[in-house]
Design a protein around this motif. Structure first.
Motif, PDB file in Angstrom:
ATOM      1  N   MET A   5      16.517   8.196  12.120  1.00 20.39           N
ATOM      2  CA  MET A   5      16.929   9.269  13.529  1.00 20.39           C
ATOM      3  C   MET A   5      15.653   9.345  14.476  1.00 20.39           C
ATOM      4  SD  MET A   5      16.380  12.298  10.874  1.00 20.39           S
ATOM      5  CE  MET A   5      14.762  12.501  10.021  1.00 20.39           C
ATOM      6  N   VAL A   6      16.312   8.932  15.815  1.00 14.75           N
ATOM      7  CA  VAL A   6      15.874   9.130  17.163  1.00 14.75           C
ATOM      8  C   VAL A   6      16.057  10.779  17.301  1.00 14.75           C
ATOM      9  CG1 VAL A   6      17.611   7.506  17.777  1.00 14.75           C
ATOM     10  CG2 VAL A   6      15.286   7.559  18.867  1.00 14.75           C
ATOM     11  N   ASN A   7      15.263  10.828  18.582  1.00 19.33           N
ATOM     12  CA  ASN A   7      15.604  12.109  19.238  1.00 19.33           C
ATOM     13  C   ASN A   7      14.873  11.697  20.877  1.00 19.33           C
ATOM     14  OD1 ASN A   7      15.613  14.613  20.609  1.00 19.33           O
ATOM     15  ND2 ASN A   7      13.540  15.000  19.357  1.00 19.33           N
ATOM     16  N   SER A   8      15.478  11.599  22.078  1.00 22.48           N
ATOM     17  CA  SER A   8      15.235  10.610  22.779  1.00 22.48           C
ATOM     18  C   SER A   8      15.766  11.094  24.566  1.00 22.48           C
ATOM     19  CB  SER A   8      15.623   9.074  22.802  1.00 22.48           C
ATOM     20  OG  SER A   8      14.873   9.027  24.434  1.00 22.48           O
ATOM     21  N   ALA A   9      15.627  11.490  25.223  1.00 28.08           N
ATOM     22  CA  ALA A   9      15.459  11.599  26.712  1.00 28.08           C
ATOM     23  C   ALA A   9      14.872  11.289  27.956  1.00 28.08           C
ATOM     24  CB  ALA A   9      15.656  12.891  27.137  1.00 28.08           C
ATOM     25  N   ILE A  10      16.251   9.928  28.102  1.00 26.85           N
ATOM     26  CA  ILE A  10      16.185   9.276  29.663  1.00 26.85           C
ATOM     27  C   ILE A  10      15.000   9.792  30.754  1.00 26.85           C
ATOM     28  CG2 ILE A  10      16.462   8.440  31.731  1.00 26.85           C
ATOM     29  CD1 ILE A  10      17.346   6.901  29.735  1.00 26.85           C
ATOM     30  N   GLY A  11      13.814   8.586  30.695  1.00 26.25           N
ATOM     31  CA  GLY A  11      12.743   9.253  32.219  1.00 26.25           C
ATOM     32  C   GLY A  11      11.450  10.375  30.993  1.00 26.25           C
ATOM     33  N   GLU A  12      11.969  10.749  29.843  1.00 27.58           N
ATOM     34  CA  GLU A  12      10.582  11.336  29.254  1.00 27.58           C
ATOM     35  C   GLU A  12       9.797  10.843  28.355  1.00 27.58           C
ATOM     36  OE1 GLU A  12      12.756  14.929  28.216  1.00 27.58           O
ATOM     37  OE2 GLU A  12      13.157  15.313  30.526  1.00 27.58           O
ATOM     38  N   GLY A  13      10.740  10.183  27.404  1.00 25.67           N
ATOM     39  CA  GLY A  13       9.808   9.645  26.077  1.00 25.67           C
ATOM     40  C   GLY A  13      11.220   9.801  24.558  1.00 25.67           C
ATOM     41  N   SER A  14      10.543   8.438  23.679  1.00 23.45           N
ATOM     42  CA  SER A  14      11.465   8.663  22.591  1.00 23.45           C
ATOM     43  C   SER A  14      10.809   9.266  21.002  1.00 23.45           C
ATOM     44  CB  SER A  14      12.430   7.517  21.940  1.00 23.45           C
ATOM     45  OG  SER A  14      12.674   6.801  23.080  1.00 23.45           O
ATOM     46  N   GLU A  15      11.478  10.061  20.115  1.00 24.37           N
ATOM     47  CA  GLU A  15      11.130   9.858  19.004  1.00 24.37           C
ATOM     48  C   GLU A  15      11.483   9.508  17.826  1.00 24.37           C
ATOM     49  OE1 GLU A  15       8.440  14.068  19.050  1.00 24.37           O
ATOM     50  OE2 GLU A  15      10.403  14.557  17.467  1.00 24.37           O
ATOM     51  N   PHE A  16      10.822   8.660  16.884  1.00 23.67           N
ATOM     52  CA  PHE A  16      11.220   7.525  16.047  1.00 23.67           C
ATOM     53  C   PHE A  16      10.990   8.012  15.325  1.00 23.67           C
ATOM     54  CE2 PHE A  16      12.636   4.992  19.408  1.00 23.67           C
ATOM     55  CZ  PHE A  16      14.393   4.148  19.148  1.00 23.67           C
ATOM     56  N   THR A  17      11.665   8.510  14.109  1.00 25.52           N
ATOM     57  CA  THR A  17      11.316   8.968  12.598  1.00 25.52           C
ATOM     58  C   THR A  17      11.671   8.552  11.717  1.00 25.52           C
ATOM     59  OG1 THR A  17      11.423  11.589  14.099  1.00 25.52           O
ATOM     60  CG2 THR A  17      11.240  10.944  11.578  1.00 25.52           C
ATOM     61  N   PHE A  18      11.713   7.800  10.546  1.00 26.54           N
ATOM     62  CA  PHE A  18      12.364   8.505   9.412  1.00 26.54           C
ATOM     63  C   PHE A  18      11.524   8.834   8.091  1.00 26.54           C
ATOM     64  CE2 PHE A  18       8.418   5.014   9.222  1.00 26.54           C
ATOM     65  CZ  PHE A  18       8.158   5.663   7.705  1.00 26.54           C
ATOM     66  N   THR A  19      12.055   8.919   6.958  1.00 33.67           N
ATOM     67  CA  THR A  19      12.004  10.106   6.000  1.00 33.67           C
ATOM     68  C   THR A  19      11.727   8.959   4.882  1.00 33.67           C
ATOM     69  OG1 THR A  19      14.147  10.570   5.696  1.00 33.67           O
ATOM     70  CG2 THR A  19      12.780  11.945   6.890  1.00 33.67           C
ATOM     71  N   LEU A  20      11.094   9.473   3.386  1.00 34.10           N
ATOM     72  CA  LEU A  20      11.369   8.433   2.334  1.00 34.10           C
ATOM     73  C   LEU A  20      11.776  10.068   1.243  1.00 34.10           C
ATOM     74  CD1 LEU A  20       8.283   6.488   2.472  1.00 34.10           C
ATOM     75  CD2 LEU A  20      10.570   5.452   2.611  1.00 34.10           C
ATOM     76  N   PRO A  21      12.224   9.587   0.503  1.00 33.41           N
ATOM     77  CA  PRO A  21      12.144  10.642  -0.689  1.00 33.41           C
ATOM     78  C   PRO A  21      10.622  10.969  -1.421  1.00 33.41           C
ATOM     79  CG  PRO A  21      13.609   9.116  -0.911  1.00 33.41           C
ATOM     80  CD  PRO A  21      12.877   8.259  -0.102  1.00 33.41           C
ATOM     81  N   ILE A  22       9.551  12.060  -1.692  1.00 34.10           N
ATOM     82  CA  ILE A  22       8.756  12.012  -2.720  1.00 34.10           C
ATOM     83  C   ILE A  22       8.880  11.276  -3.752  1.00 34.10           C
ATOM     84  CG2 ILE A  22       6.499  13.100  -2.836  1.00 34.10           C
ATOM     85  CD1 ILE A  22       7.273  14.693  -0.762  1.00 34.10           C
ATOM     86  N   ASN A  23      10.015  11.718  -4.408  1.00 27.92           N
ATOM     87  CA  ASN A  23       9.940  11.812  -6.064  1.00 27.92           C
ATOM     88  C   ASN A  23      11.388   9.955  -5.929  1.00 27.92           C
ATOM     89  OD1 ASN A  23      10.501  11.149  -8.992  1.00 27.92           O
ATOM     90  ND2 ASN A  23      10.995  13.067  -9.061  1.00 27.92           N
ATOM     91  N   GLN A  24      10.452   9.337  -5.952  1.00 26.97           N
ATOM     92  CA  GLN A  24      11.662   7.959  -5.990  1.00 26.97           C
ATOM     93  C   GLN A  24      12.731   8.180  -7.070  1.00 26.97           C
ATOM     94  OE1 GLN A  24      12.983   5.383  -4.136  1.00 26.97           O
ATOM     95  NE2 GLN A  24      11.562   6.234  -2.219  1.00 26.97           N
ATOM     96  N   ASN A  25      12.113   8.845  -8.169  1.00 28.40           N
ATOM     97  CA  ASN A  25      12.973   8.776  -9.539  1.00 28.40           C
ATOM     98  C   ASN A  25      13.864   9.502  -9.170  1.00 28.40           C
ATOM     99  OD1 ASN A  25      11.749   6.352 -10.172  1.00 28.40           O
ATOM    100  ND2 ASN A  25      10.528   7.931 -11.205  1.00 28.40           N
TER     101      ASN A  25
END
Ligand code: ADP
Length: 661
Positions: free
Chosen positions: A641-661
């Protein structure tokens, strides 16, 4: 005759009563004798005088309304049975009583007094005098009085025979009838509907309310004239035939939005009317006329015409378009397909509508499409999908389908509009392009990797001394070559990844590793080749994950290189590793650069998408990195996902499940 208001003395009264009783006794005796004579002879030969007397008495007693005989002093000398019955009096109580004292003084009415004491003085009779009074229970009663002067042969003096007919029920019925007639007239005349009642085959106007007279435009005095004479203009408009049919068959006639022209002030005024012509029958059920109840619906009819016209135009337009257009109700049931659709499917509209639409979709995409459509129907969001649809020959062709809800004034979904554009050719071209890119990338990969190898070999084997003697900046040049070759290699591997993803060939090599350490190592590497960048890492959790180490690294590097690339006036990046929820770990890369407009934020994860307005020469790129990242994270069951505002910058995030099973 003279009416005295002073009562007669008790002596006189008693004397007269005695006389009358004697008379009655005599009459009874005579009647008795007569019966005996008749019985002995057993034959009938006329009525004797005493029989006649009895007959008179019997008639008087059987008269259905009360009778009183009063003497000149208005005292009762006789009352018939009906009187006793009606007014609950007893013989002994009323004989000789003054009329005003009878009962509870019910006849002590000023009007009656006036009649008895004044009118009857001058006249010898009084006919049908109507009187209204309130009885003991306070109820209004209506009576009709008839009085006549009578003379008895054997009793001198004058007597008044007064018949009292209670007409209360009749009167009340009359009042009710008048009231209901009044209401009926009021209803007709105050109604905004156009009402007229026509009588006879000539349709003579018996009643016409204000509203209908206004529409007719022929003034107020139309009653009593034939409708066809009052409105000659309707004769040419087929109206006489309609009236005649209703009058003759008794079948009502109803019309909706029928155009009728009325001549008002010499001009024909067009209008539209909803109306019913109803046969009018008399009590015997015979048709005696026709009633008209109409409503002027001109405004509504003109509007409906406009709507129908624009609907026709819309249909024409939609059928004219090469795109496949269809409409569905709020629940997603298709209610319309345009001509392009029918041509494509080779079906008639009804047949096509009867078929469930998911059957047209390629089995590989069907489930996903149904899911997406359900989601849109529930949330009201737009739909955009690429899918294959079966044509009339049974071939599946790629289409780009879009659907959007049509919202009414109250904010409710009224219907859904969908368009499907065939992109089969585009898809085939894309496939060819991808095949070509894959081939080129493959072919390029080996020579480029070997160039990189030789450059690195050169760099490490060139002696500092020899370099100085060459008197040319060989090392910086070689470094540049190395940098550009690395860029080329990255591009080639991105291209190869792209085609792997497209062909579902991206394989993950999952191992267990520490995410925090991995982030730190990647940052170290980046800092090594890019000395002046400032990257701050914040570890809010320490986390091992089971994932493809290199692919996750590829996502982090893509986030960080983008963060640096799209921050032209700075080089500060913040990385945070934290638990977004107890079940997953998240990595956020934050920059303070140009930012991304909200409406672009979901688009940037699409293939080759680059934010418009970003100059290609300032921010070099192909729009592949985020697409690959999103696919890699998707394959790990994570979110991006992304959280951003023009002229202020961006924050890109990804998540991973801890228990892959
Ligand atoms: P590109 O090679 O063009 O950078 P990406 O797929 O990595 O391709 O990014 C897609 C687009 O998203 C970029 O062209 C850019 O417009 C926008 N973008 C990505 N990261 C950022 C960022 N950190 N700040 C601003 N815009 C960004």
């Amino acid at each position: 005759m003279q009416v005295r208001s002073t009562p007669e003395s008790t002596m006189e009264q008693t004397q007269r009563v005695t006389e009358l009783e004697e008379k009655l006794l005599r009459a009874r005796n005579e009647l008795k004798n007569l019966r005996q004579t008749v019985n002995t002879r057993n034959t009938g030969s006329g009525i004797s005088p005493s029989g006649k007397e009895e007959l008179k008495n019997s008639i008087i007693d059987n008269i259905h309304y009360p009778l009183l005989v009063l003497d000149e002093d208005l005292r009762v000398v006789f009352a018939n049975k009906k009187y006793y019955k009606e007014y609950g009096s007893k013989v002994e109580k009323i004989d000789g009583e003054l009329i005003y004292d009878l009962g509870n003084g019910q006849w002590n009415i000023s009007q009656l007094k006036k009649i008895l004491e004044t009118t009857l003085l001058t006249k010898s009779s009084m006919n049908n005098f109507e009187l209204k009074y309130k009885n003991d229970e306070g109820q209004e009663r209506y009576i009709c009085l008839n009085a006549s002067e009578i003379h008895l042969k054997e009793s001198p003096g004058k007597y008044i025979m007064l018949s009292i007919e209670d007409q209360t029920e009749k009167k009340l019925a009359e009042i009710r009838l008048k009231e209901s007639q009044h209401k009926y007239k009021e209803m007709i005349h105050s109604s905004t509907s156009l009402i007229a009642i026509l009588k006879g085959p000539e349709m003579i106007i018996e009643t016409a309310n204000k509203s209908i007279k206004k529409v007719w435009g022929k003034g107020d005095n139309v009653e009593g004239r034939s409708l066809f004479e009052v409105l000659p203009e309707i004769n040419e408009q087929g109206m006489p035939e309609l009236f005649e049919k209703v009058y003759k068959t008794g079948q009502p006639y109803t019309a909706k939005e029928r155009p009728i022209k009325h001549e008002v002030n010499g001009k024909l005024v067009p209008g539209y009317y909803n109306f019913i012509y109803q046969p009018q029958r008399n009590l015997e059920g015979e048709i005696v006329g026709v009633s008209v109840i109409a409503n002027d619906v001109t405004k509504q009819a003109l509007l409906n015409r406009k709507i129908r016209k624009s609907e026709r135009e819309f249909r024409e337009l939609v059928n004219f378009m090469p795109h496949k257009i269809n409409m569905a109700d709020p629940d997603g049931n298709v209610i319309f397909y345009n001509k392009s659709w029918l041509d494509y499917a080779g079906k008639e509209l009804d047949e096509f509508l009867a078929e469930p639409w998911p059957l047209m979709i390629h089995p590989d995409e069907r489930e996903q499409v149904v899911e997406e459509v359900d989601h849109c129907l529930k949330t009201g969001c737009d739909l955009e999908m690429e899918l294959r649809i079966e044509d009339k020959n049974g071939d599946y062709k790629w289409h780009l389908c879009r659907a959007t809800p049509v919202i009414d004034d109250e904010g409710n979904i009224n219907s859904w509009l969908a368009s499907s554009t065939e992109i089969q050719k585009l898809k085939e071209e894309e496939q060819r392009k991808e095949d070509f890119l894959k081939l080129v990338s493959h072919e390029l990969k080996t020579p480029v990797t070997s160039i990189k190898g030789y450059v690195q070999l050169l760099l490490s084997s060139l002696q500092e001394q020899a370099l100085k003697e060459l008197n040319t900046p060989v090392k910086p040049y070689l470094k540049r070559i190395e940098g550009q070759v690395e860029r080329l290699i990255r591009l080639i591997s991105e291209m190869l990844d792209l085609s792997r993803i497209e062909q579902n060939e991206l394989e993950l090599q999952k191992t267990e590793f520490n995410l925090n350490e991995h982030v730190e190592e990647l940052v170290e590497d980046l800092k090594y080749s890019n000395k002046d960048i400032e990257i701050e890492i914040q570890n809010d959790c320490d986390c091992d994950v089971v994932a493809d180490r290199d692919r996750i690294g590829q996502v982090i590097i893509n986030f960080v290189t983008n963060a640096l690339k799209y921050t032209p006036d700075g080089n500060r990046v913040e990385i945070r590793v934290f638990n977004e929820s107890p079940d997953n770990v998240a990595v956020t890369v934050k920059d303070f650069g140009i930012g991304i407009d909200e409406k672009e934020q979901q688009q940037i994860f699409k293939r080759f998408y680059r934010v418009s307005g970003n100059k290609d020469d300032t921010y070099a790129g192909f729009g592949i990195g985020l697409y690959l990242s999103s696919k890699i994270i998707e394959r790990h069951n994570g979110k991006i996902m992304v959280n951003s505002a023009i002229g202020e910058g961006s924050e890109f995030t990804f998540t991973l499940p801890i228990n892959q099973n």
